[in-house]
Design a protein around this motif. Structure first.
Motif, PDB file in Angstrom:
ATOM      1  N   ASN A 186      75.475  30.124 -34.179  1.00  0.00           N
ATOM      2  CA  ASN A 186      74.966  30.109 -35.559  1.00  0.00           C
ATOM      3  C   ASN A 186      75.022  31.546 -36.269  1.00  0.00           C
ATOM      4  O   ASN A 186      74.851  31.731 -37.481  1.00  0.00           O
ATOM      5  CB  ASN A 186      73.562  29.837 -35.514  1.00  0.00           C
ATOM      6  CG  ASN A 186      73.317  28.169 -35.561  1.00  0.00           C
ATOM      7  OD1 ASN A 186      74.429  27.351 -35.972  1.00  0.00           O
ATOM      8  ND2 ASN A 186      72.440  27.598 -34.630  1.00  0.00           N
ATOM      9  N   LYS A 192      73.822  23.934 -39.397  1.00  0.00           N
ATOM     10  CA  LYS A 192      73.694  24.646 -38.421  1.00  0.00           C
ATOM     11  C   LYS A 192      73.356  24.054 -37.243  1.00  0.00           C
ATOM     12  O   LYS A 192      72.931  22.830 -37.103  1.00  0.00           O
ATOM     13  CB  LYS A 192      72.806  25.752 -38.816  1.00  0.00           C
ATOM     14  CG  LYS A 192      73.077  27.007 -39.944  1.00  0.00           C
ATOM     15  CD  LYS A 192      71.922  27.773 -39.958  1.00  0.00           C
ATOM     16  CE  LYS A 192      72.591  29.328 -40.645  1.00  0.00           C
ATOM     17  NZ  LYS A 192      73.299  28.645 -42.156  1.00  0.00           N
ATOM     18  N   LEU A 198      71.829  22.733 -33.832  1.00  0.00           N
ATOM     19  CA  LEU A 198      70.325  22.712 -33.944  1.00  0.00           C
ATOM     20  C   LEU A 198      70.219  22.230 -32.215  1.00  0.00           C
ATOM     21  O   LEU A 198      69.092  22.611 -31.515  1.00  0.00           O
ATOM     22  CB  LEU A 198      69.587  21.598 -34.665  1.00  0.00           C
ATOM     23  CG  LEU A 198      68.038  21.408 -34.583  1.00  0.00           C
ATOM     24  CD1 LEU A 198      67.326  22.579 -34.943  1.00  0.00           C
ATOM     25  CD2 LEU A 198      67.686  20.206 -35.466  1.00  0.00           C
ATOM     26  N   GLU A 199      70.904  21.120 -31.806  1.00  0.00           N
ATOM     27  CA  GLU A 199      70.517  20.595 -30.488  1.00  0.00           C
ATOM     28  C   GLU A 199      71.674  21.243 -29.430  1.00  0.00           C
ATOM     29  O   GLU A 199      72.925  20.818 -29.594  1.00  0.00           O
ATOM     30  CB  GLU A 199      70.608  19.196 -30.557  1.00  0.00           C
ATOM     31  CG  GLU A 199      70.269  18.452 -29.359  1.00  0.00           C
ATOM     32  CD  GLU A 199      70.095  16.817 -29.694  1.00  0.00           C
ATOM     33  OE1 GLU A 199      70.078  16.267 -28.617  1.00  0.00           O
ATOM     34  OE2 GLU A 199      70.766  16.399 -30.508  1.00  0.00           O
ATOM     35  N   LEU A 256      71.019  20.996 -38.112  1.00  0.00           N
ATOM     36  CA  LEU A 256      70.194  21.613 -39.348  1.00  0.00           C
ATOM     37  C   LEU A 256      71.161  21.544 -40.487  1.00  0.00           C
ATOM     38  O   LEU A 256      71.807  22.044 -40.592  1.00  0.00           O
ATOM     39  CB  LEU A 256      69.661  22.841 -38.946  1.00  0.00           C
ATOM     40  CG  LEU A 256      68.475  23.243 -39.899  1.00  0.00           C
ATOM     41  CD1 LEU A 256      67.219  22.626 -39.452  1.00  0.00           C
ATOM     42  CD2 LEU A 256      68.182  24.811 -39.681  1.00  0.00           C
ATOM     43  N   CYS A 257      70.526  20.861 -41.650  1.00  0.00           N
ATOM     44  CA  CYS A 257      71.180  20.806 -42.713  1.00  0.00           C
ATOM     45  C   CYS A 257      71.209  22.070 -43.589  1.00  0.00           C
ATOM     46  O   CYS A 257      69.917  22.664 -43.885  1.00  0.00           O
ATOM     47  CB  CYS A 257      70.615  19.659 -43.628  1.00  0.00           C
ATOM     48  SG  CYS A 257      71.671  19.118 -45.270  1.00  0.00           S
ATOM     49  N   ASP A 258      72.118  22.672 -43.981  1.00  0.00           N
ATOM     50  CA  ASP A 258      72.200  23.568 -44.958  1.00  0.00           C
ATOM     51  C   ASP A 258      73.218  23.606 -46.083  1.00  0.00           C
ATOM     52  O   ASP A 258      74.077  24.330 -46.173  1.00  0.00           O
ATOM     53  CB  ASP A 258      72.627  25.014 -43.821  1.00  0.00           C
ATOM     54  CG  ASP A 258      72.561  26.252 -44.639  1.00  0.00           C
ATOM     55  OD1 ASP A 258      71.826  26.327 -45.603  1.00  0.00           O
ATOM     56  OD2 ASP A 258      73.072  27.370 -44.197  1.00  0.00           O
ATOM     57  N   ARG A 267      68.332  25.669 -46.244  1.00  0.00           N
ATOM     58  CA  ARG A 267      68.151  25.024 -45.231  1.00  0.00           C
ATOM     59  C   ARG A 267      66.888  24.213 -45.297  1.00  0.00           C
ATOM     60  O   ARG A 267      65.892  24.354 -45.736  1.00  0.00           O
ATOM     61  CB  ARG A 267      67.890  26.232 -44.179  1.00  0.00           C
ATOM     62  CG  ARG A 267      68.972  27.084 -43.862  1.00  0.00           C
ATOM     63  CD  ARG A 267      68.759  27.736 -42.465  1.00  0.00           C
ATOM     64  NE  ARG A 267      67.645  28.588 -42.665  1.00  0.00           N
ATOM     65  CZ  ARG A 267      67.949  29.988 -42.600  1.00  0.00           C
ATOM     66  NH1 ARG A 267      68.821  30.427 -42.942  1.00  0.00           N
ATOM     67  NH2 ARG A 267      66.856  30.485 -42.675  1.00  0.00           N
ATOM     68  N   THR A 268      66.842  23.086 -44.571  1.00  0.00           N
ATOM     69  CA  THR A 268      65.939  22.139 -44.507  1.00  0.00           C
ATOM     70  C   THR A 268      65.580  21.786 -43.170  1.00  0.00           C
ATOM     71  O   THR A 268      66.341  21.663 -42.152  1.00  0.00           O
ATOM     72  CB  THR A 268      66.106  20.779 -45.419  1.00  0.00           C
ATOM     73  OG1 THR A 268      65.093  19.955 -45.138  1.00  0.00           O
ATOM     74  CG2 THR A 268      67.502  19.946 -44.852  1.00  0.00           C
ATOM     75  N   ARG A 269      64.329  21.376 -42.851  1.00  0.00           N
ATOM     76  CA  ARG A 269      63.934  21.270 -41.513  1.00  0.00           C
ATOM     77  C   ARG A 269      64.140  19.909 -41.284  1.00  0.00           C
ATOM     78  O   ARG A 269      64.100  19.298 -39.752  1.00  0.00           O
ATOM     79  CB  ARG A 269      62.430  21.507 -41.515  1.00  0.00           C
ATOM     80  CG  ARG A 269      61.902  22.707 -41.539  1.00  0.00           C
ATOM     81  CD  ARG A 269      62.449  23.493 -40.351  1.00  0.00           C
ATOM     82  NE  ARG A 269      62.244  25.058 -40.427  1.00  0.00           N
ATOM     83  CZ  ARG A 269      62.616  26.152 -39.916  1.00  0.00           C
ATOM     84  NH1 ARG A 269      63.531  25.517 -39.182  1.00  0.00           N
ATOM     85  NH2 ARG A 269      62.097  27.264 -40.117  1.00  0.00           N
ATOM     86  N   GLN A 270      64.946  19.007 -41.902  1.00  0.00           N
ATOM     87  CA  GLN A 270      65.226  17.689 -41.442  1.00  0.00           C
ATOM     88  C   GLN A 270      66.491  17.886 -40.724  1.00  0.00           C
ATOM     89  O   GLN A 270      67.218  18.945 -40.816  1.00  0.00           O
ATOM     90  CB  GLN A 270      65.580  16.556 -42.807  1.00  0.00           C
ATOM     91  CG  GLN A 270      66.908  17.252 -43.663  1.00  0.00           C
ATOM     92  CD  GLN A 270      66.800  16.620 -44.689  1.00  0.00           C
ATOM     93  OE1 GLN A 270      66.966  15.367 -44.675  1.00  0.00           O
ATOM     94  NE2 GLN A 270      67.220  17.073 -45.957  1.00  0.00           N
ATOM     95  N   VAL A 271      66.975  16.833 -39.949  1.00  0.00           N
ATOM     96  CA  VAL A 271      67.977  17.101 -39.031  1.00  0.00           C
ATOM     97  C   VAL A 271      69.220  15.737 -39.211  1.00  0.00           C
ATOM     98  O   VAL A 271      68.856  14.756 -40.036  1.00  0.00           O
ATOM     99  CB  VAL A 271      67.812  16.948 -37.504  1.00  0.00           C
ATOM    100  CG1 VAL A 271      66.914  18.016 -37.298  1.00  0.00           C
ATOM    101  CG2 VAL A 271      67.063  15.713 -37.144  1.00  0.00           C
TER     102      VAL A 271
END
Length: 298
Positions: A47, A57, A59-60, A264-266, A290-294
């Protein structure tokens, strides 16, 4: 009547352009899929090489492809597993419909309807369904400064009504999973006029804030989706040629029941250099796109 002969001639004259597009896409797909192997084990340090608006980005951490460990022998076994997973789990969902105003009736009137369902999946059948409808009148079209016989304003009002209905579910129930019939990243609204876009933004922010305050997660689901978030991320990480290859096409040959790791959606859905991405409108919790949704592709 459709002129099939003329269409056939048009197709023949433009066949090379179609073949060229398909060949370029196939070549890019091969290149991207070869690089995909480098993501088999995800390292979040990747990242660090990503700019803002990188599409996605990581995330997991761990494996890129998460296997599905069940292999049922028949439909009955699958249903038994589903029942065991959902037993006692509270789920809420909302969907809507609309009737657009019709020029044939001269007076612009539209109808939107939402139906919300709550199901706790218990033996005592803790299940409810409620339906609400409302009329959009001529003065409402005029106040919004929109074309009365178009669909965009009605669609926005329907989405807002669906979000309001989901917020109501969250207020009424605890430990609830709420299903949204659509995406949480509303990229399509960037082409709408400001009045209509603001309806969507207000609705989605209200929904996300309600989810945060009640601790009830919102799950957006789309059965057919064509974003390019992961492919754009790969373009930045591996210096690949930028492409219009969709994430769905990228993973289509390796997923069957499995899922990808979560991202992570960007998303970069800006329309021109000075414009904003849709996620820029989402407020304090979602800086520069950037949003906290995946996002996970299955």
């Amino acid at each position: 009547m459709l002129d099939l002969k003329n269409i056939s001639l048009q197709f023949d004259s433009k066949l090379e352009a179609i073949k060229s597009y398909d060949a370029e896409r196939s070549e890019l797909a091969k290149e991207y899929r070869e690089e995909l192997g480098k993501l088999n084990i995800i390292d979040l340090k990747m990242n660090e090489a990503l700019p803002s608006y990188s599409g996605a980005k990581l995330l997991e951490p761990g494996k890129l492809i998460q296997p599905f460990r069940f292999n049922w022998k028949n439909r009955h076994e699958a249903l038994e597993w589903i029942d065991s997973v959902l037993s006692g789990v509270a789920v809420g969902a909302v969907d809507g419909s609309q009737i657009y105003s019709d020029k044939n009736y001269e007076i612009p009137l539209a109808v939107i309807q939402t139906s919300r369902i709550f199901n706790r999946h218990t033996n005592d059948s803790d299940y409810r369904q409620e339906t609400e409808a409302s009329i959009i009148t001529p003065d409402e079209f005029e106040a919004a400064s929109v074309y009365s016989f178009g669909s965009e304003y009605v669609d926005a009002r329907r989405f807002a009504a669906e979000c309001d209905s989901m917020v109501q579910l969250m207020k009424e129930h605890e430990k609830l999973y709420v299903l949204l019939d659509g995406a949480l990243t509303l990229s399509h609204i960037n082409v709408l006029n400001t009045n209509i876009r603001e309806i969507y933004i207000k609705a989605i922010i209200g929904l996300l804030e309600a989810s945060e305050s009640t601790k009830n997660p919102v799950i957006g689901y789309i059965d057919t989706t064509m974003p390019r978030d992961v492919t754009l991320m790969m373009h930045h990480i591996f210096k690949l040629k930028k492409s219009k290859l969709s994430d769905t096409h990228l993973f289509s040959n390796i997923l069957w029941g499995e899922r990808t790791a979560a991202f992570l959606c960007d998303r970069d859905d800006r329309r021109g250099g000075d414009s904003r991405a849709v996620l820029d409108y989402y407020g304090r919790n979602f800086p520069h796109g950037r949003t906290r949704q995946v996002r996970s592709i299955r």
